[in-house]
Scaffold this motif. Structure first.
Motif: not given
Length: 292
Positions: A93-94, A163-165, A169-171, A199-200
């Motif tokens: 995720n990104h 990062f395939p999105e 984004t906003d987490g 990623l958190d």
């Protein structure tokens, strides 16, 4: 623009992240000493990198520099799970540009990046030091060449992150995965595994994320001006063999099926739709007739 969520008592909530908020004198001082630290790290690491490369093919210096940069910018990394060191395709995720520093520091991975990054005067040079593979989403005729470069990178035993999105984004959300760069796994190179990553940034995620109307430079200044440090948890999930999920869409679906529940466990609630009134950062609508 601000994110759509209820108010929170956290000082770094999404409501406190307008792009035009002044950084103040102390914030400017923090930006100054952090950038000075980066310059000093470059003056030490770059010569070491080139000296190392005269003796060995692979250099650990870019990873060292990314670790220093991430720490200077406030990130305190906590690694969960075991990252594969070679012959691995990370799917993550990104949220922000900090993701690149953190993942590079945690695993030594190279990245797939937009061609525009490679054209930036300093950033492009730094990205090349870390073996970044540059691609152009607009170059539909050059897709085969881009796939070949990715295959060559994997053949050199690199770890590569995508990062395939296709944006940040906003987490609290996860966009559908675009699968164009996963064509390199059709068929998978021998021995290559896929490892999903989450990623958190915890309660700070919405504040620190770069999305919406905020210019990139404003986001960088805002993050560098922030007082203190923050925790960034990097979850390396169980890897899987892409041969068990033939085709890039099946591989993307399997990675997403593992990332979503991991994000929801961290959040303690289901993911929500990513509703924006403006195009997300780095997003360009696909041309008619193109495929994801």
């Amino acid at each position: 623009m601000t994110a759509r969520r209820s108010s929170t008592s956290l000082p770094d909530s999404a409501e406190n992240r307008p792009a035009n908020r002044p950084v103040g004198i102390l914030g400017a001082c923090r930006i100054g000493w952090r950038l000075a630290g980066i310059v000093l790290a470059l003056l030490v690491c770059v010569p070491l990198h080139y000296v190392w490369r005269t003796v060995h093919y692979g250099s650990p210096i870019p990873r060292l520099f990314l670790s220093i940069a991430a720490r200077l910018f406030g990130a305190r990394l906590r690694i969960h799970g075991t990252p594969l060191r070679r012959d691995v395709f990370y799917i993550s995720n990104h949220l922000t540009w900090l993701d690149i520093l953190a993942l590079g520091a945690a695993s030594g991975t190279a990245f797939v990046s937009k061609a525009e990054v490679g054209e930036a005067p300093v950033l492009g040079w730094l990205a090349r030091l870390n073996r970044t593979v540059f691609v152009s989403r607009e170059d539909r005729m050059g897709v085969a060449d881009q796939i070949n470069r990715l295959r060559e990178a994997l053949a050199d035993n690199w770890a590569i992150t995508v990062f395939p999105e296709g944006t940040t984004t906003d987490g609290h959300s996860l966009l559908p995965f675009k699968t164009a760069m996963l064509r390199v796994l059709e068929p998978p190179p021998p021995g290559v595994m896929v490892q999903p990553v989450v990623l958190d940034y915890g309660p700070l995620a919405e504040w620190i994320a770069w999305y919406g109307e905020e210019p990139g430079l404003d986001n960088v200044k805002r993050v560098l001006a922030r007082r203190g440090s923050f925790r960034l948890d990097i979850h390396f999930l169980d890897p899987f063999d892409p041969r068990d999920f033939p085709g890039r869409k099946a591989i993307a679906a399997q990675a997403r099926a593992r990332i979503v529940p991991a994000m929801e466990r961290n959040l303690g609630k289901p993911l929500r739709p990513f509703a924006q009134d403006v195009p997300q950062v780095g997003y360009r609508p696909q041309q008619p007739g193109s495929t994801a």
